[in-house]
Motif scaffolding. Structure first.
Motif, PDB file in Angstrom:
ATOM      1  N   LYS A   1       0.805  -1.228   0.126  1.00 21.52           N
ATOM      2  CA  LYS A   1       0.052   0.134   0.054  1.00 21.52           C
ATOM      3  C   LYS A   1       0.754   1.146   0.042  1.00 21.52           C
ATOM      4  O   LYS A   1       0.521   2.236  -0.471  1.00 21.52           O
ATOM      5  CB  LYS A   1      -0.772  -0.237   1.411  1.00 21.52           C
ATOM      6  CG  LYS A   1      -1.804   1.235   1.273  1.00 21.52           C
ATOM      7  CD  LYS A   1      -2.734   0.957   2.485  1.00 21.52           C
ATOM      8  CE  LYS A   1      -3.564   2.501   2.663  1.00 21.52           C
ATOM      9  NZ  LYS A   1      -4.435   2.129   3.991  1.00 21.52           N
ATOM     10  N   ARG A   2       1.993   1.290   0.559  1.00 22.89           N
ATOM     11  CA  ARG A   2       2.827   2.223   0.745  1.00 22.89           C
ATOM     12  C   ARG A   2       3.885   2.550  -0.373  1.00 22.89           C
ATOM     13  O   ARG A   2       4.082   3.663  -0.794  1.00 22.89           O
ATOM     14  CB  ARG A   2       3.955   2.320   2.095  1.00 22.89           C
ATOM     15  CG  ARG A   2       3.094   2.368   3.408  1.00 22.89           C
ATOM     16  CD  ARG A   2       2.491   3.556   3.581  1.00 22.89           C
ATOM     17  NE  ARG A   2       1.382   3.140   4.361  1.00 22.89           N
ATOM     18  CZ  ARG A   2       0.296   3.854   4.727  1.00 22.89           C
ATOM     19  NH1 ARG A   2       0.032   4.990   3.800  1.00 22.89           N
ATOM     20  NH2 ARG A   2      -0.605   3.703   5.566  1.00 22.89           N
ATOM     21  N   VAL A   3       4.360   1.346  -0.912  1.00 24.94           N
ATOM     22  CA  VAL A   3       5.220   1.753  -2.112  1.00 24.94           C
ATOM     23  C   VAL A   3       4.618   1.627  -3.585  1.00 24.94           C
ATOM     24  O   VAL A   3       5.072   2.275  -4.712  1.00 24.94           O
ATOM     25  CB  VAL A   3       6.456   0.516  -2.099  1.00 24.94           C
ATOM     26  CG1 VAL A   3       7.231   0.787  -0.818  1.00 24.94           C
ATOM     27  CG2 VAL A   3       5.750  -0.933  -2.299  1.00 24.94           C
TER      28      VAL A   3
ATOM     29  N   LEU B   1      -6.553  -9.984  -0.810  1.00 23.89           N
ATOM     30  CA  LEU B   1      -5.422 -10.637  -0.871  1.00 23.89           C
ATOM     31  C   LEU B   1      -4.296 -10.412  -0.085  1.00 23.89           C
ATOM     32  O   LEU B   1      -3.136 -11.182   0.294  1.00 23.89           O
ATOM     33  CB  LEU B   1      -4.888  -9.925  -2.292  1.00 23.89           C
ATOM     34  CG  LEU B   1      -3.218 -10.273  -2.886  1.00 23.89           C
ATOM     35  CD1 LEU B   1      -3.208 -11.909  -3.039  1.00 23.89           C
ATOM     36  CD2 LEU B   1      -2.992  -9.432  -3.771  1.00 23.89           C
ATOM     37  N   VAL B   2      -4.212  -9.191   0.833  1.00 27.05           N
ATOM     38  CA  VAL B   2      -3.310  -8.716   1.729  1.00 27.05           C
ATOM     39  C   VAL B   2      -3.417  -9.676   2.875  1.00 27.05           C
ATOM     40  O   VAL B   2      -2.753 -10.366   3.673  1.00 27.05           O
ATOM     41  CB  VAL B   2      -3.413  -7.418   1.966  1.00 27.05           C
ATOM     42  CG1 VAL B   2      -2.534  -6.965   3.383  1.00 27.05           C
ATOM     43  CG2 VAL B   2      -2.850  -6.357   0.958  1.00 27.05           C
ATOM     44  N   ALA B   3      -4.653 -10.083   3.369  1.00 24.77           N
ATOM     45  CA  ALA B   3      -5.056 -10.847   4.305  1.00 24.77           C
ATOM     46  C   ALA B   3      -4.405 -12.239   4.079  1.00 24.77           C
ATOM     47  O   ALA B   3      -4.239 -12.681   4.986  1.00 24.77           O
ATOM     48  CB  ALA B   3      -6.537 -10.701   4.492  1.00 24.77           C
ATOM     49  N   VAL B   4      -4.755 -12.796   2.999  1.00 23.42           N
ATOM     50  CA  VAL B   4      -4.238 -14.095   2.674  1.00 23.42           C
ATOM     51  C   VAL B   4      -2.725 -14.108   2.839  1.00 23.42           C
ATOM     52  O   VAL B   4      -2.182 -14.989   3.224  1.00 23.42           O
ATOM     53  CB  VAL B   4      -4.883 -14.531   1.212  1.00 23.42           C
ATOM     54  CG1 VAL B   4      -4.143 -15.941   0.996  1.00 23.42           C
ATOM     55  CG2 VAL B   4      -6.361 -14.821   1.387  1.00 23.42           C
ATOM     56  N   LEU B   5      -2.194 -13.211   2.191  1.00 27.56           N
ATOM     57  CA  LEU B   5      -0.730 -13.004   2.054  1.00 27.56           C
ATOM     58  C   LEU B   5       0.000 -13.121   3.726  1.00 27.56           C
ATOM     59  O   LEU B   5       0.752 -13.762   4.047  1.00 27.56           O
ATOM     60  CB  LEU B   5      -0.275 -12.049   1.551  1.00 27.56           C
ATOM     61  CG  LEU B   5      -0.107 -12.120  -0.157  1.00 27.56           C
ATOM     62  CD1 LEU B   5       0.010 -10.809  -0.882  1.00 27.56           C
ATOM     63  CD2 LEU B   5       0.125 -13.457  -0.734  1.00 27.56           C
ATOM     64  N   VAL B   6      -0.606 -12.118   4.580  1.00 26.49           N
ATOM     65  CA  VAL B   6      -0.215 -12.161   5.851  1.00 26.49           C
ATOM     66  C   VAL B   6      -0.501 -13.376   6.827  1.00 26.49           C
ATOM     67  O   VAL B   6       0.503 -13.671   7.337  1.00 26.49           O
ATOM     68  CB  VAL B   6      -1.145 -10.863   6.587  1.00 26.49           C
ATOM     69  CG1 VAL B   6      -0.895 -10.927   8.100  1.00 26.49           C
ATOM     70  CG2 VAL B   6      -0.731  -9.589   6.000  1.00 26.49           C
ATOM     71  N   LEU B   7      -1.432 -13.868   6.526  1.00 20.03           N
ATOM     72  CA  LEU B   7      -1.860 -15.240   7.291  1.00 20.03           C
ATOM     73  C   LEU B   7      -0.953 -16.383   6.890  1.00 20.03           C
ATOM     74  O   LEU B   7      -0.265 -17.040   7.415  1.00 20.03           O
ATOM     75  CB  LEU B   7      -3.126 -15.792   6.986  1.00 20.03           C
ATOM     76  CG  LEU B   7      -4.518 -15.009   7.445  1.00 20.03           C
ATOM     77  CD1 LEU B   7      -5.666 -15.692   7.152  1.00 20.03           C
ATOM     78  CD2 LEU B   7      -4.236 -15.247   9.184  1.00 20.03           C
TER      79      LEU B   7
ATOM     80  N   GLY C   1      -9.068  -2.469  -5.039  1.00 20.79           N
ATOM     81  CA  GLY C   1     -10.207  -2.244  -4.318  1.00 20.79           C
ATOM     82  C   GLY C   1     -10.496  -3.319  -3.023  1.00 20.79           C
ATOM     83  O   GLY C   1      -9.148  -3.560  -2.655  1.00 20.79           O
ATOM     84  N   ASP C   2     -11.539  -3.643  -2.823  1.00 22.10           N
ATOM     85  CA  ASP C   2     -11.389  -4.754  -1.776  1.00 22.10           C
ATOM     86  C   ASP C   2     -11.015  -6.153  -2.004  1.00 22.10           C
ATOM     87  O   ASP C   2     -10.428  -6.670  -1.162  1.00 22.10           O
ATOM     88  CB  ASP C   2     -12.914  -5.000  -1.553  1.00 22.10           C
ATOM     89  CG  ASP C   2     -13.781  -3.830  -0.821  1.00 22.10           C
ATOM     90  OD1 ASP C   2     -13.049  -3.016  -0.155  1.00 22.10           O
ATOM     91  OD2 ASP C   2     -15.108  -3.845  -1.055  1.00 22.10           O
ATOM     92  N   ARG C   3     -10.798  -6.339  -3.415  1.00 25.68           N
ATOM     93  CA  ARG C   3     -10.003  -7.553  -3.592  1.00 25.68           C
ATOM     94  C   ARG C   3      -8.654  -7.505  -3.031  1.00 25.68           C
ATOM     95  O   ARG C   3      -7.757  -8.431  -2.714  1.00 25.68           O
ATOM     96  CB  ARG C   3      -9.935  -8.034  -5.178  1.00 25.68           C
ATOM     97  CG  ARG C   3     -11.130  -8.321  -5.900  1.00 25.68           C
ATOM     98  CD  ARG C   3     -11.195  -8.516  -7.440  1.00 25.68           C
ATOM     99  NE  ARG C   3     -10.379  -7.064  -8.065  1.00 25.68           N
ATOM    100  CZ  ARG C   3      -9.408  -7.177  -8.618  1.00 25.68           C
ATOM    101  NH1 ARG C   3      -9.106  -8.411  -9.204  1.00 25.68           N
ATOM    102  NH2 ARG C   3      -9.034  -6.039  -9.320  1.00 25.68           N
ATOM    103  N   GLY C   4      -8.026  -6.259  -3.029  1.00 23.65           N
ATOM    104  CA  GLY C   4      -6.613  -6.182  -2.452  1.00 23.65           C
ATOM    105  C   GLY C   4      -6.636  -6.403  -0.921  1.00 23.65           C
ATOM    106  O   GLY C   4      -5.657  -6.885  -0.429  1.00 23.65           O
ATOM    107  N   LYS C   5      -7.752  -5.956  -0.361  1.00 18.14           N
ATOM    108  CA  LYS C   5      -7.851  -6.306   1.072  1.00 18.14           C
ATOM    109  C   LYS C   5      -7.818  -7.884   1.376  1.00 18.14           C
ATOM    110  O   LYS C   5      -7.059  -8.264   2.294  1.00 18.14           O
ATOM    111  CB  LYS C   5      -9.051  -5.803   1.872  1.00 18.14           C
ATOM    112  CG  LYS C   5      -8.968  -4.335   2.000  1.00 18.14           C
ATOM    113  CD  LYS C   5     -10.269  -3.799   2.441  1.00 18.14           C
ATOM    114  CE  LYS C   5     -10.148  -2.246   2.489  1.00 18.14           C
ATOM    115  NZ  LYS C   5     -11.531  -1.586   3.186  1.00 18.14           N
TER     116      LYS C   5
END
Length: 183
Positions: free
Chosen positions: A20-22, A37-43, A31-35
């Motif tokens: 999100k920063r870079v 994706l990030v949640a899956v990657l973090v888990l 959009g919401d798909r990004g949220k």
């Protein structure tokens, strides 16, 4: 294999959080798909870091000592409180711009104090470096928001009670995974 998983988990965690920063336009375009994706990657990154840390062996410079365990526990109690304070917008959030990232830094430092082995330096030092980088990027990209209105005493008490409950659960999970939080 442990080292590969540990480093892969750190890279995945850092990449997912810094995306999100870079690359703000790319992230906003998802959009919401990004949220999701990030949640899956973090888990996935947490799982990789857990299994990697568990299986990574290397030099040990110091071991657990009752004093360092106590210091670590105080740091972690403060870290849990900062997370609660962030969510409840308690009074301390008027003074600490990034309470959650400050919590991560506090948590990482506490773990570095009590764990003197290479795997801990990689895991907790890596997460500490990520949190510092995240704060620097946020501060460069966004102006400091106005401090929140003072929280009610009920929110302050709720944050403290929530902190104690969550801290107890964290200690229990540490025991369950074989990493005792006390002693």
């Amino acid at each position: 294999m442990g080292w590969v998983l540990l480093v892969a988990g750190l890279v995945l965690w850092t990449g997912a959080h810094l995306f999100k920063r870079v690359a703000p336009e790319a992230r906003a375009g998802m959009g919401d798909r990004g949220k999701l994706l990030v949640a899956v990657l973090v888990l996935a990154s947490v799982a990789l870091m857990y299994f990697g840390y568990r299986d990574a062996y290397g030099p040990v410079w110091w071991g657990r000592h009752p004093a360092t365990v106590g210091i670590n526990n105080l740091f972690n109690l403060l870290a849990v409180y900062l997370f609660a304070a962030s969510g409840m917008k308690t009074r301390i959030t008027a003074y600490i711009r990034h309470p959650q990232l400050t919590a991560v830094k506090t948590w990482a430092i506490g773990h570095l104090i009590v764990n003197g082995d290479l795997a801990s330096f990689v895991l907790f030092g890596g997460l500490l470096a990520w949190a510092v980088a995240e704060v620097v990027l946020i501060n460069r990209q966004t102006a400091r928001p106005a401090p929140p209105a003072p929280a009610s005493m009920g929110k302050e008490i709720g944050a403290v009670v929530g902190t104690l409950v969550v801290y107890g659960l964290i200690a229990w999970v540490h025991y369950w995974f074989g990493y005792p939080a006390f002693g």
